[in-house]
Design a protein around this motif. Structure first.
Motif, PDB file in Angstrom:
ATOM      1  N   VAL A 193     -45.523 -77.688  31.360  1.00  9.25           N
ATOM      2  CA  VAL A 193     -45.609 -76.512  30.287  1.00  9.25           C
ATOM      3  C   VAL A 193     -46.534 -75.634  31.058  1.00  9.25           C
ATOM      4  CG1 VAL A 193     -46.077 -75.784  27.936  1.00  9.25           C
ATOM      5  CG2 VAL A 193     -45.011 -78.103  28.622  1.00  9.25           C
ATOM      6  N   LEU A 194     -46.223 -74.340  31.215  1.00 11.95           N
ATOM      7  CA  LEU A 194     -47.378 -73.543  31.676  1.00 11.95           C
ATOM      8  C   LEU A 194     -47.544 -72.437  30.741  1.00 11.95           C
ATOM      9  CD1 LEU A 194     -45.369 -74.420  34.181  1.00 11.95           C
ATOM     10  CD2 LEU A 194     -46.346 -72.445  35.598  1.00 11.95           C
ATOM     11  N   VAL A 195     -48.851 -72.378  30.235  1.00 10.80           N
ATOM     12  CA  VAL A 195     -49.164 -71.409  29.095  1.00 10.80           C
ATOM     13  C   VAL A 195     -49.581 -69.878  30.087  1.00 10.80           C
ATOM     14  CG1 VAL A 195     -50.956 -70.740  27.666  1.00 10.80           C
ATOM     15  CG2 VAL A 195     -50.030 -73.023  27.712  1.00 10.80           C
ATOM     16  N   ALA A 196     -49.051 -68.784  29.455  1.00 13.05           N
ATOM     17  CA  ALA A 196     -49.107 -67.823  30.021  1.00 13.05           C
ATOM     18  C   ALA A 196     -49.472 -66.684  28.883  1.00 13.05           C
ATOM     19  CB  ALA A 196     -48.431 -67.125  30.931  1.00 13.05           C
ATOM     20  N   GLY A 197     -50.735 -65.987  28.951  1.00 13.86           N
ATOM     21  CA  GLY A 197     -50.856 -64.940  27.976  1.00 13.86           C
ATOM     22  C   GLY A 197     -50.816 -63.540  28.677  1.00 13.86           C
ATOM     23  N   THR A 198     -51.866 -62.784  29.358  1.00 12.54           N
ATOM     24  CA  THR A 198     -51.856 -61.690  30.079  1.00 12.54           C
ATOM     25  C   THR A 198     -50.503 -61.706  30.953  1.00 12.54           C
ATOM     26  OG1 THR A 198     -54.135 -61.925  30.344  1.00 12.54           O
ATOM     27  CG2 THR A 198     -53.344 -60.147  31.445  1.00 12.54           C
ATOM     28  N   ALA A 199     -50.355 -62.480  31.814  1.00  9.48           N
ATOM     29  CA  ALA A 199     -49.018 -62.229  32.742  1.00  9.48           C
ATOM     30  C   ALA A 199     -47.743 -62.094  32.065  1.00  9.48           C
ATOM     31  CB  ALA A 199     -49.028 -63.354  33.775  1.00  9.48           C
ATOM     32  N   TYR A 200     -47.608 -62.744  30.775  1.00 10.09           N
ATOM     33  CA  TYR A 200     -46.380 -62.452  29.924  1.00 10.09           C
ATOM     34  C   TYR A 200     -46.520 -61.305  29.302  1.00 10.09           C
ATOM     35  CZ  TYR A 200     -42.274 -64.088  27.332  1.00 10.09           C
ATOM     36  OH  TYR A 200     -40.993 -64.124  26.933  1.00 10.09           O
ATOM     37  N   PHE A 201     -47.490 -60.892  28.425  1.00 11.02           N
ATOM     38  CA  PHE A 201     -47.213 -60.096  27.486  1.00 11.02           C
ATOM     39  C   PHE A 201     -47.455 -58.780  28.185  1.00 11.02           C
ATOM     40  CE2 PHE A 201     -46.139 -61.972  23.838  1.00 11.02           C
ATOM     41  CZ  PHE A 201     -46.584 -63.318  23.464  1.00 11.02           C
ATOM     42  N   LYS A 202     -48.192 -58.507  29.056  1.00 11.47           N
ATOM     43  CA  LYS A 202     -48.623 -57.118  30.070  1.00 11.47           C
ATOM     44  C   LYS A 202     -47.195 -56.870  30.698  1.00 11.47           C
ATOM     45  CE  LYS A 202     -50.205 -57.780  34.625  1.00 11.47           C
ATOM     46  NZ  LYS A 202     -49.575 -59.015  35.104  1.00 11.47           N
ATOM     47  N   GLY A 203     -46.337 -57.714  30.991  1.00 12.29           N
ATOM     48  CA  GLY A 203     -45.080 -57.275  31.592  1.00 12.29           C
ATOM     49  C   GLY A 203     -43.848 -56.547  30.600  1.00 12.29           C
ATOM     50  N   ASP A 204     -42.864 -55.926  31.221  1.00 11.51           N
ATOM     51  CA  ASP A 204     -41.939 -55.395  30.545  1.00 11.51           C
ATOM     52  C   ASP A 204     -40.989 -56.635  30.430  1.00 11.51           C
ATOM     53  OD1 ASP A 204     -40.556 -53.727  33.312  1.00 11.51           O
ATOM     54  OD2 ASP A 204     -40.669 -55.573  32.966  1.00 11.51           O
ATOM     55  N   LYS A 205     -39.559 -56.415  29.853  1.00 15.16           N
ATOM     56  CA  LYS A 205     -38.712 -57.568  29.551  1.00 15.16           C
ATOM     57  C   LYS A 205     -38.270 -58.035  30.848  1.00 15.16           C
ATOM     58  CE  LYS A 205     -35.098 -59.173  26.883  1.00 15.16           C
ATOM     59  NZ  LYS A 205     -35.417 -60.564  27.653  1.00 15.16           N
ATOM     60  N   LYS A 206     -37.861 -56.998  31.788  1.00 11.76           N
ATOM     61  CA  LYS A 206     -37.404 -57.501  33.059  1.00 11.76           C
ATOM     62  C   LYS A 206     -38.363 -58.730  33.554  1.00 11.76           C
ATOM     63  CE  LYS A 206     -35.827 -55.813  37.618  1.00 11.76           C
ATOM     64  NZ  LYS A 206     -36.623 -56.474  38.383  1.00 11.76           N
ATOM     65  N   SER A 207     -39.796 -58.277  33.788  1.00 12.23           N
ATOM     66  CA  SER A 207     -40.644 -59.037  34.262  1.00 12.23           C
ATOM     67  C   SER A 207     -40.871 -60.329  33.591  1.00 12.23           C
ATOM     68  CB  SER A 207     -41.820 -58.217  34.793  1.00 12.23           C
ATOM     69  OG  SER A 207     -42.641 -58.086  33.380  1.00 12.23           O
ATOM     70  N   ARG A 208     -41.023 -60.211  32.200  1.00 11.68           N
ATOM     71  CA  ARG A 208     -40.889 -61.439  31.464  1.00 11.68           C
ATOM     72  C   ARG A 208     -39.777 -62.404  31.632  1.00 11.68           C
ATOM     73  NH1 ARG A 208     -41.959 -57.570  27.289  1.00 11.68           N
ATOM     74  NH2 ARG A 208     -40.095 -58.400  26.249  1.00 11.68           N
ATOM     75  N   ASP A 209     -38.631 -61.881  31.634  1.00 15.37           N
ATOM     76  CA  ASP A 209     -37.390 -62.736  32.118  1.00 15.37           C
ATOM     77  C   ASP A 209     -37.573 -63.282  33.348  1.00 15.37           C
ATOM     78  OD1 ASP A 209     -34.967 -60.756  30.347  1.00 15.37           O
ATOM     79  OD2 ASP A 209     -36.365 -61.880  29.462  1.00 15.37           O
ATOM     80  N   GLU A 210     -37.932 -62.485  34.333  1.00 14.03           N
ATOM     81  CA  GLU A 210     -38.043 -63.343  36.036  1.00 14.03           C
ATOM     82  C   GLU A 210     -39.033 -64.458  35.977  1.00 14.03           C
ATOM     83  OE1 GLU A 210     -36.901 -59.135  38.395  1.00 14.03           O
ATOM     84  OE2 GLU A 210     -38.825 -59.742  38.078  1.00 14.03           O
ATOM     85  N   PHE A 211     -40.265 -64.159  35.347  1.00 12.82           N
ATOM     86  CA  PHE A 211     -41.083 -65.036  34.864  1.00 12.82           C
ATOM     87  C   PHE A 211     -40.904 -66.272  34.490  1.00 12.82           C
ATOM     88  CE2 PHE A 211     -45.335 -66.808  34.973  1.00 12.82           C
ATOM     89  CZ  PHE A 211     -46.164 -66.508  34.121  1.00 12.82           C
ATOM     90  N   ALA A 212     -40.253 -66.146  33.228  1.00 12.83           N
ATOM     91  CA  ALA A 212     -39.768 -67.440  32.494  1.00 12.83           C
ATOM     92  C   ALA A 212     -38.883 -67.987  33.296  1.00 12.83           C
ATOM     93  CB  ALA A 212     -39.477 -66.764  31.192  1.00 12.83           C
ATOM     94  N   GLY A 213     -37.934 -67.345  33.905  1.00 13.84           N
ATOM     95  CA  GLY A 213     -36.605 -67.829  34.406  1.00 13.84           C
ATOM     96  C   GLY A 213     -37.101 -68.685  35.600  1.00 13.84           C
TER      97      GLY A 213
END
Ligand code: DX5
Ligand code: ZN
Length: 218
Positions: A193-213
């Motif tokens: 499990v990787l917790v991410a605050g800044t890196a997740y919420f500062k991104g747009d949908k595309k970057s959030r999807d890539e990061f999570a994917g």
């Protein structure tokens, strides 16, 4: 085991945390990480049981509640009643850890144990068969937006091999400074499990999807 990205709502807009929760939910995440800070164990304050209870009404995401408190045993009932699914407590403060882990389980919640970057992995060995999660902090707790401490991955590797040797099933989580460039090193070091605050919420949908994917499809 499917890897998990748990967005940390600490990095959300505290004037509208519900929006951050709904963002993670609508993005398709399965967990949300909620950082609770008392201004004593860590030099910051965040939010309490009422905030968690109000957020609970808006989502069925798994609430991964991280208590950065000097005396967490005093708040287990409150966060259980607020709707936590998992409550993790730190190994550093002076209180009865086993009793508190037992209290979390008696409330029907999953239990986690947390260690700060400077705390040796051995400190949590006595509790490994009593928890569903071990959280290895990859920053000194208190604030989001800090840099990832790569040396902590030696701890997650050690915990991962111990888990296999002893046939245990706890999840290994990291929290703090996690961004896309930390994904491969973390996953290769046994992190689930990787917790991410800044890196997740500062991104747009595309970057959030890539990061999570990159985590959920590993
Ligand atoms: C530290 C907090 C943060 C937060 C994540 O006390 O626990 O680690 O969850 O913060 P980022 O991902 O912004 O470093
Ligand atoms: Zn946290």
């Amino acid at each position: 085991m499917k890897r998990i990205l748990a967005p940390s709502i600490l990095a959300g807009d505290h004037a509208s945390l519900k929006d951050s929760l709904l963002c993670a939910d609508q993005d398709g995440r399965s967990w949300i990480h909620l950082d609770i800070m008392d201004g004593h164990f860590v030099p910051n304050l965040s939010f309490g049981p009422q905030t968690v209870a109000d957020l609970r009404k808006h989502s069925s995401l798994f609430f991964d509640v991280h208590l950065m408190l000097d005396q967490p045993q005093k708040y287990i009932e409150a966060f259980s009643a607020a709707g936590a699914d998992l409550i993790s407590i730190h190994v550093e403060p002076d209180y009865d850890i086993s009793e508190t882990l037992g209290k979390i389980k008696s409330m029907g919640k999953k239990a986690g144990i947390v260690l700060n970057p400077a705390t040796p992995a051995e400190e949590v060995f006595p509790y490994l068969s009593d928890v569903e999660l071990v959280l290895c902090m990859t920053v000194v707790p208190g604030f989001g937006g800090q840099s990832f401490m790569e040396n902590v991955l030696s701890k997650t590797r050690a915990l991962s091999s111990l888990r296999e040797q002893k046939d245990l099933t706890f999840l290994i989580e990291v929290d703090g400074g996690v961004g896309p460039e930390q994904v491969t090193p973390c996953l290769e070091a046994g992190v689930d499990v990787l917790v991410a605050g800044t890196a997740y919420f500062k991104g747009d949908k595309k970057s959030r999807d890539e990061f999570a994917g990159s985590i959920e499809n590993y």
